[in-house]
Enzyme design. Sequence first.
Site, PDB file in Angstrom:
ATOM      1  N   LEU A 113       3.616   4.135   1.250  1.00 20.88           N
ATOM      2  CA  LEU A 113       3.875   4.759   2.551  1.00 20.88           C
ATOM      3  C   LEU A 113       2.608   5.420   3.086  1.00 20.88           C
ATOM      4  CD1 LEU A 113       7.438   6.340   2.140  1.00 20.88           C
ATOM      5  CD2 LEU A 113       6.795   4.205   3.255  1.00 20.88           C
ATOM      6  N   HIS A 114       1.650   4.595   3.522  1.00 26.61           N
ATOM      7  CA  HIS A 114       0.453   5.143   4.173  1.00 26.61           C
ATOM      8  C   HIS A 114       0.790   5.369   5.643  1.00 26.61           C
ATOM      9  CE1 HIS A 114      -0.753   1.369   6.193  1.00 26.61           C
ATOM     10  NE2 HIS A 114      -0.229   0.790   5.132  1.00 26.61           N
ATOM     11  N   LEU A 115      -0.183   5.668   6.478  1.00 25.89           N
ATOM     12  CA  LEU A 115       0.072   6.146   7.836  1.00 25.89           C
ATOM     13  C   LEU A 115       0.962   5.243   8.696  1.00 25.89           C
ATOM     14  CD1 LEU A 115      -0.415   8.463   9.705  1.00 25.89           C
ATOM     15  CD2 LEU A 115      -2.512   7.381  10.478  1.00 25.89           C
ATOM     16  N   THR A 161       0.816  -1.220   0.000  1.00 24.02           N
ATOM     17  CA  THR A 161       0.000   0.000   0.000  1.00 24.02           C
ATOM     18  C   THR A 161       0.849   1.269   0.000  1.00 24.02           C
ATOM     19  OG1 THR A 161      -0.157  -0.264   2.391  1.00 24.02           O
ATOM     20  CG2 THR A 161      -2.031  -1.021   1.090  1.00 24.02           C
TER      21      THR A 161
END
Length: 87
Positions: free
Chosen positions: A14-16, A12
């Site tokens: 660099l999401h949270l 996914t």
Amino acid sequence: MVSQKVVIKNPTGLHLRPAGNLCKEAMQFKSLITFTFRDNTANAKSVLSVLGACVKCGDEIELTCEGADEEEALKALVSAIESGLGE
């Protein structure tokens, strides 16, 4: 100053959560740690800066470390990214 290119392997990007893990890793070092992606430079110690870079899976970023512990910082961050940042 040392730098190295590394490919983001997280499905996914660099999401949270991985962005937070990257920042947590970067904050352990005194050096200025940034990365460049698509002509933009982000501060690796700032979650908002990392998220704002919109890095996706398969994208290549160039990490740059500058300071007293730059060699160790670069090694640790490249290792963390290549291992998936806890994902």
